[in-house]
Design an enzyme around this catalytic site. Sequence first.
Site, mmCIF file in Angstrom:
data_model
loop_
_atom_site.group_PDB
_atom_site.id
_atom_site.type_symbol
_atom_site.label_atom_id
_atom_site.label_comp_id
_atom_site.label_asym_id
_atom_site.label_seq_id
_atom_site.Cartn_x
_atom_site.Cartn_y
_atom_site.Cartn_z
ATOM 1 N N ARG A 14 0.811 -1.204 0.000
ATOM 2 C CA ARG A 14 0.000 0.000 0.000
ATOM 3 C C ARG A 14 0.859 1.276 0.000
ATOM 4 O O ARG A 14 0.645 2.170 -0.814
ATOM 5 C CB ARG A 14 -0.930 0.011 1.227
ATOM 6 C CG ARG A 14 -1.985 -1.076 1.263
ATOM 7 C CD ARG A 14 -2.879 -1.080 0.056
ATOM 8 N NE ARG A 14 -3.498 0.225 -0.191
ATOM 9 C CZ ARG A 14 -3.984 0.608 -1.360
ATOM 10 N NH1 ARG A 14 -3.909 -0.188 -2.419
ATOM 11 N NH2 ARG A 14 -4.556 1.795 -1.503
ATOM 12 N N CYS A 159 2.101 7.234 10.411
ATOM 13 C CA CYS A 159 1.063 8.172 9.968
ATOM 14 C C CYS A 159 0.389 8.832 11.163
ATOM 15 O O CYS A 159 0.070 10.030 11.126
ATOM 16 C CB CYS A 159 0.041 7.454 9.087
ATOM 17 S SG CYS A 159 -0.778 6.039 9.878
ATOM 18 N N ARG A 241 -9.097 -0.465 15.250
ATOM 19 C CA ARG A 241 -9.283 -0.609 13.806
ATOM 20 C C ARG A 241 -10.778 -0.641 13.504
ATOM 21 O O ARG A 241 -11.549 -1.335 14.176
ATOM 22 C CB ARG A 241 -8.628 -1.904 13.301
ATOM 23 C CG ARG A 241 -7.121 -1.990 13.574
ATOM 24 C CD ARG A 241 -6.299 -1.260 12.554
ATOM 25 N NE ARG A 241 -4.888 -1.337 12.882
ATOM 26 C CZ ARG A 241 -4.082 -2.349 12.546
ATOM 27 N NH1 ARG A 241 -4.570 -3.388 11.878
ATOM 28 N NH2 ARG A 241 -2.811 -2.327 12.886
#
Length: 356
Positions: A14, A159, A241
Site C-alpha cells: 500500500r 502516519c 481498527r
Amino acid sequence: MPHPIRLAINGYGRIGRCFLRALHESPLRASFQVVAINEPADLDSMAYLTRFDSTHGIFPGEVRQLDQGLEIDGAPIRVSHARNPEEVDWAALDIDILVECSGQYGKRSELERFLAAGCPRLLLSHPGRSAQDIDFTLIYGINDGELTGRERLVSNASCTTNAVVPVLDQLHRAFGVEHAFLSTLHSVMNDQPLIDGYHHSDLRRTRSAMQSIVPVATGLAQGVERFLPALAGKVQAKAIRVPTLNVSAIDIMVQLSRDASGAELNALLRAAAQRQPRLQAYSDAPHASVDFNHDPHSVIVDGSQTRMNGPRLANVFVWFDNEWGFACRLLDAVQAWSALFASPAEELAAAVSRHG
C-alpha cells in the site's frame, strides 16, 4: 541541470505504491526518479495494482509491463523479487536512497543488512524498533531542520505520529499539556484478515477486519514522547481498527495547564493550518471520513468537534489519510534529506577533482 535523485523502493504494498504515485503526481517528479523496486510478488500483479487501485483510483499515467520491470510514462523501473536484503545488488543500481516500505525491518542489525549489501541510505516508512535503532526519526514540519545529511538510517515515523505531534506541540506551546490520552480510529490494514483465520499472535487480529471494530496495540504514546520530551510520562494511547478502507482519525483528550475555551483552541489550530497549508488543514464543516480520501495533509483538524469540559479538559478531533498523507510526507522526507547530500555521481566527480 543536476541529475535526478535516484530512488528504489523495497516492498511494493500500500505505502510503496502510494509513494510511487505521490511522486508521479508531484511537481517534484523531475527531481526524483524511481529506478528500481524490490517486491516478492509477481510482476503481473505489481503492474495491475499500479494501474488500478480501489482506494485512490486509476493511475493517472501510462503503466507498461516490461520483461523484467515496469515502465511509468516511458521511464523504466527495474524490478526484482528478492526476499532478503543481500539478494539485491543495491550498489549496482547506483541509487541515492532506498525507501523501505515492507515494514519487516526495525532493528539496527536488520537495517544494516541493506547497507552491507551496497545500499547507501534507507528511509523507513515506519518507526524503528527504538530510537537507538535508527540515526534520525523525522516528522516533516517539526524537526526536518535538524537533519544533517550524514544519516544513513532515517525513519519517517508513523502516519499517526505525523498527524498528532503537530497538534499536541501547538497545544502545549500555547496552553501547556499536563496529560494527554489519544484514541486512534484507524482503517483496516493488511495485517488483518477478511474472515477469521490463524495468522497473528495478537488474537484480536485473527478476527475479520470487515465485520468488527477491533482494538489493537499501539506505540503512539512512545512515538509522541520521542518528539515532545516535555510530555514524557504524560501521554497514553489506544488504537481501534474500524472497517473502512482508508482515512483515519484521532480523538485527542488533553488536560491543559491553564484555562482555555473551545474558541481559543480552534483559533490556535486554524492559525497553525494557515502557517503550514501543505501539512495541516482546518475545517468546521460537517465531515465524514471519506471527504479526506487522497488528502495530502498530515492532519486535518475538525473544529466542529472541539469540546471543553470545564476550563482545562479539552477534546480535539483530527482526520488524516493514513495512506496518501503519509506517502506525501515520505516524499517530503526524500526532498529534505537529499538536499543535504550529493549524489554518488557527484561524490565521484568531487573525488576525481580532489585527487586530480
